[in-house]
Design a protein around this motif. Structure first.
Motif, PDB file in Angstrom:
ATOM      1  N   GLY A  29       0.817  -1.204   0.000  1.00  0.00           N
ATOM      2  CA  GLY A  29       0.000   0.000   0.000  1.00  0.00           C
ATOM      3  C   GLY A  29       0.853   1.257   0.000  1.00  0.00           C
ATOM      4  N   TRP A  30       1.933   1.241   0.782  1.00  0.00           N
ATOM      5  CA  TRP A  30       2.849   2.371   0.799  1.00  0.00           C
ATOM      6  C   TRP A  30       3.519   2.542  -0.563  1.00  0.00           C
ATOM      7  CZ3 TRP A  30       4.148   6.761   2.751  1.00  0.00           C
ATOM      8  CH2 TRP A  30       5.441   7.275   2.600  1.00  0.00           C
ATOM      9  N   SER A  31       3.868   1.439  -1.209  1.00  0.00           N
ATOM     10  CA  SER A  31       4.476   1.499  -2.539  1.00  0.00           C
ATOM     11  C   SER A  31       3.505   2.118  -3.546  1.00  0.00           C
ATOM     12  CB  SER A  31       4.885   0.091  -2.974  1.00  0.00           C
ATOM     13  OG  SER A  31       5.401   0.093  -4.293  1.00  0.00           O
ATOM     14  N   ASP A  32       2.228   1.724  -3.472  1.00  0.00           N
ATOM     15  CA  ASP A  32       1.231   2.295  -4.380  1.00  0.00           C
ATOM     16  C   ASP A  32       1.013   3.776  -4.090  1.00  0.00           C
ATOM     17  OD1 ASP A  32       0.964  -0.120  -5.596  1.00  0.00           O
ATOM     18  OD2 ASP A  32      -1.024  -0.588  -4.797  1.00  0.00           O
ATOM     19  N   PHE A  33       1.037   4.144  -2.814  1.00  0.00           N
ATOM     20  CA  PHE A  33       0.873   5.551  -2.451  1.00  0.00           C
ATOM     21  C   PHE A  33       1.986   6.389  -3.065  1.00  0.00           C
ATOM     22  CE2 PHE A  33       1.894   9.051   0.511  1.00  0.00           C
ATOM     23  CZ  PHE A  33       0.700   9.761   0.460  1.00  0.00           C
ATOM     24  N   ARG A  34       3.205   5.887  -2.994  1.00  0.00           N
ATOM     25  CA  ARG A  34       4.337   6.622  -3.557  1.00  0.00           C
ATOM     26  C   ARG A  34       4.293   6.650  -5.079  1.00  0.00           C
ATOM     27  NH1 ARG A  34       9.796   4.407  -1.218  1.00  0.00           N
ATOM     28  NH2 ARG A  34      10.520   6.151  -2.501  1.00  0.00           N
ATOM     29  N   GLY A  35       3.729   5.589  -5.668  1.00  0.00           N
ATOM     30  CA  GLY A  35       3.718   5.501  -7.123  1.00  0.00           C
ATOM     31  C   GLY A  35       2.486   6.067  -7.790  1.00  0.00           C
ATOM     32  N   SER A  36       1.582   6.643  -7.009  1.00  0.00           N
ATOM     33  CA  SER A  36       0.306   7.105  -7.581  1.00  0.00           C
ATOM     34  C   SER A  36       0.386   8.491  -8.193  1.00  0.00           C
ATOM     35  CB  SER A  36      -0.773   7.104  -6.494  1.00  0.00           C
ATOM     36  OG  SER A  36      -0.460   8.049  -5.475  1.00  0.00           O
ATOM     37  N   GLY A  38       0.474  11.435  -6.738  1.00  0.00           N
ATOM     38  CA  GLY A  38      -0.316  12.451  -6.043  1.00  0.00           C
ATOM     39  C   GLY A  38      -1.802  12.178  -6.027  1.00  0.00           C
ATOM     40  N   SER A  39      -2.279  11.236  -6.832  1.00  0.00           N
ATOM     41  CA  SER A  39      -3.711  10.933  -6.851  1.00  0.00           C
ATOM     42  C   SER A  39      -4.189  10.437  -5.498  1.00  0.00           C
ATOM     43  CB  SER A  39      -4.007   9.882  -7.932  1.00  0.00           C
ATOM     44  OG  SER A  39      -3.627  10.342  -9.205  1.00  0.00           O
ATOM     45  N   SER A  40      -3.393   9.581  -4.856  1.00  0.00           N
ATOM     46  CA  SER A  40      -3.779   9.051  -3.550  1.00  0.00           C
ATOM     47  C   SER A  40      -3.840  10.149  -2.501  1.00  0.00           C
ATOM     48  CB  SER A  40      -2.784   7.976  -3.100  1.00  0.00           C
ATOM     49  OG  SER A  40      -2.745   6.915  -4.012  1.00  0.00           O
ATOM     50  N   PHE A  41      -2.932  11.112  -2.604  1.00  0.00           N
ATOM     51  CA  PHE A  41      -2.899  12.199  -1.632  1.00  0.00           C
ATOM     52  C   PHE A  41      -4.196  12.998  -1.674  1.00  0.00           C
ATOM     53  CE2 PHE A  41      -1.547  16.255   0.191  1.00  0.00           C
ATOM     54  CZ  PHE A  41      -0.830  15.821   1.299  1.00  0.00           C
ATOM     55  N   LEU A  56     -13.043   3.672  -2.462  1.00  0.00           N
ATOM     56  CA  LEU A  56     -13.224   2.958  -3.727  1.00  0.00           C
ATOM     57  C   LEU A  56     -12.237   3.427  -4.787  1.00  0.00           C
ATOM     58  CD1 LEU A  56     -14.957   0.884  -5.213  1.00  0.00           C
ATOM     59  CD2 LEU A  56     -16.581   2.703  -5.734  1.00  0.00           C
ATOM     60  N   GLY A  57     -12.017   4.731  -4.874  1.00  0.00           N
ATOM     61  CA  GLY A  57     -11.076   5.252  -5.856  1.00  0.00           C
ATOM     62  C   GLY A  57      -9.651   4.787  -5.618  1.00  0.00           C
ATOM     63  N   LEU A  58      -9.293   4.590  -4.348  1.00  0.00           N
ATOM     64  CA  LEU A  58      -7.948   4.113  -4.027  1.00  0.00           C
ATOM     65  C   LEU A  58      -7.740   2.686  -4.506  1.00  0.00           C
ATOM     66  CD1 LEU A  58      -7.768   5.581  -0.421  1.00  0.00           C
ATOM     67  CD2 LEU A  58      -6.384   6.327  -2.375  1.00  0.00           C
ATOM     68  N   VAL A 110      -1.952  10.552   4.900  1.00  0.00           N
ATOM     69  CA  VAL A 110      -1.137   9.440   4.417  1.00  0.00           C
ATOM     70  C   VAL A 110      -1.733   8.097   4.809  1.00  0.00           C
ATOM     71  CG1 VAL A 110       1.124   8.320   4.570  1.00  0.00           C
ATOM     72  CG2 VAL A 110       0.966  10.814   4.432  1.00  0.00           C
ATOM     73  N   LEU A 111      -2.212   7.993   6.050  1.00  0.00           N
ATOM     74  CA  LEU A 111      -2.637   6.690   6.571  1.00  0.00           C
ATOM     75  C   LEU A 111      -3.834   6.118   5.822  1.00  0.00           C
ATOM     76  CD1 LEU A 111      -2.237   7.381  10.387  1.00  0.00           C
ATOM     77  CD2 LEU A 111      -0.823   5.894   8.962  1.00  0.00           C
ATOM     78  N   MET A 112      -4.832   6.932   5.529  1.00  0.00           N
ATOM     79  CA  MET A 112      -6.019   6.410   4.855  1.00  0.00           C
ATOM     80  C   MET A 112      -5.734   5.953   3.431  1.00  0.00           C
ATOM     81  SD  MET A 112      -8.573   6.139   6.907  1.00  0.00           S
ATOM     82  CE  MET A 112      -7.322   5.551   8.065  1.00  0.00           C
ATOM     83  N   PRO A 113      -4.960   6.714   2.633  1.00  0.00           N
ATOM     84  CA  PRO A 113      -4.611   6.174   1.304  1.00  0.00           C
ATOM     85  C   PRO A 113      -3.824   4.873   1.375  1.00  0.00           C
ATOM     86  CG  PRO A 113      -4.226   8.531   1.375  1.00  0.00           C
ATOM     87  CD  PRO A 113      -4.543   8.120   2.775  1.00  0.00           C
ATOM     88  N   VAL A 114      -2.871   4.779   2.315  1.00  0.00           N
ATOM     89  CA  VAL A 114      -2.083   3.550   2.433  1.00  0.00           C
ATOM     90  C   VAL A 114      -2.984   2.373   2.795  1.00  0.00           C
ATOM     91  CG1 VAL A 114      -0.283   2.389   3.768  1.00  0.00           C
ATOM     92  CG2 VAL A 114       0.071   4.730   2.968  1.00  0.00           C
ATOM     93  N   ILE A 115      -3.904   2.589   3.742  1.00  0.00           N
ATOM     94  CA  ILE A 115      -4.840   1.526   4.122  1.00  0.00           C
ATOM     95  C   ILE A 115      -5.723   1.150   2.937  1.00  0.00           C
ATOM     96  CG2 ILE A 115      -6.871   1.007   5.538  1.00  0.00           C
ATOM     97  CD1 ILE A 115      -4.322   0.781   7.083  1.00  0.00           C
ATOM     98  N   GLY A 116      -6.175   2.143   2.182  1.00  0.00           N
ATOM     99  CA  GLY A 116      -7.005   1.857   1.013  1.00  0.00           C
ATOM    100  C   GLY A 116      -6.270   1.022  -0.022  1.00  0.00           C
TER     101      GLY A 116
END
Length: 274
Positions: free
Chosen positions: A45-52, A54-57, A97-99, A250-256
């Motif tokens: 999840g952290w990897s996807d957050f970093r690779g998104s 800015g969309s996840s943010f 859902l978007g995440l 940060v936490l909610m996008p990573v969890i998503g």
């Protein structure tokens, strides 16, 4: 005699029947996973957050903004803040859902905020049923929360000033225990029916009832892992609240994103990105 595995014109044999069933069946096979596999989901999840890109943010900012807005608008009514904040988390799986779709697109080397927003076209009828179920749970919880405050908060409705100190004092121990037990029941119901059902509906366009059944069965097959995953989610939420909702950025996008990988491990195609 021609080989029975070839088609009439010499084409290669059709796909294996088991492959067709696995991809088309509304009840895909459910895997048993290790107890601490959720830690891998968090890493992914952290990897996807970093690779998104800015969309996840953006989604994290929405989570944080909703929490701050609740505190701002209802600063004189902590009982409503408590009820709606916990209720907001009950419908969190749907709001993420978007995440899930961002993670799905990253796997397919496609990403982008607009793509995640419009990716649910054609699936709203199924997702809408689960949304209705979660909305009903939210309304029942909100009413139950206010009733618990009225019955067990033995000094009348609280004020915002020193609310947490009042709440966790020995004078309100009975209230805290009742509130926690009732909240646990609601949270357990929502977790059971939604921890893999929404990514499943997004990925396979499964109907809501089937998805909720699969989600519950997946939980019972993987009780140790689901307990660890639930504790990690609760810890993230507590950290988010302790940081005045800033941690949700940060936490909610990573969890998503991690929830998507939970689905892929338990029910999905099993893509392993160690």
């Amino acid at each position: 005699m021609a080989d029975s595995t070839q088609g009439r014109d010499g084409d290669s044999a059709p796909p294996d029947i088991k492959t067709i069933i696995d991809t088309a069946s509304p009840f895909p096979p459910i895997r048993r996973i290790g107890m601490f596999r959720p830690l891998v989901w968090l890493r992914l999840g952290w990897s996807d957050f970093r690779g998104s890109g800015g969309s996840s943010f953006f989604y994290g900012a929405c989570f944080a903004a909703m929490g701050l807005l609740l505190n701002l608008v209802l600063h004189n009514a902590p009982e409503y803040v408590s009820a709606l904040s916990c209720g907001f988390l009950l419908v969190g799986p749907l709001l993420a859902l978007g995440l899930y779709d961002i993670s799905r697109r990253i796997e397919n080397v496609r990403s982008g905020l607009l793509g995640s927003v419009f990716s649910m076209r054609g699936r709203w009828s199924n997702i809408g049923v689960l949304a209705l179920v979660l909305a009903v749970v939210l309304m029942v919880w909100a009413r139950a929360s206010l009733v618990i405050f009225a019955l067990f908060y033995n000094k009348g409705m609280p004020t915002m000033h020193g609310f947490l100190e009042q709440l966790f004092s020995l004078d309100h121990l009975e209230f805290v225990l009742v509130y926690a037990c009732i909240g646990f029941v609601f949270a357990s119901i929502v977790f059971a029916i939604s921890w893999v059902s929404i990514p499943l509906m997004l990925d396979r366009d499964t109907d809501a009832i089937t998805a909720m059944i699969i989600s519950c069965v997946s939980l019972f097959i993987n009780v140790p892992a689901s307990i660890v995953w639930a504790l990690l989610i609760v810890a993230s939420v507590v950290i988010g609240f302790l940081t005045w909702n800033v941690g949700f950025l940060v936490l909610m996008p990573v969890i998503g994103h991690a929830t998507w990988h939970a689905y892929k491990d338990v029910v999905g195609s099993g893509i392993d990105r160690r």
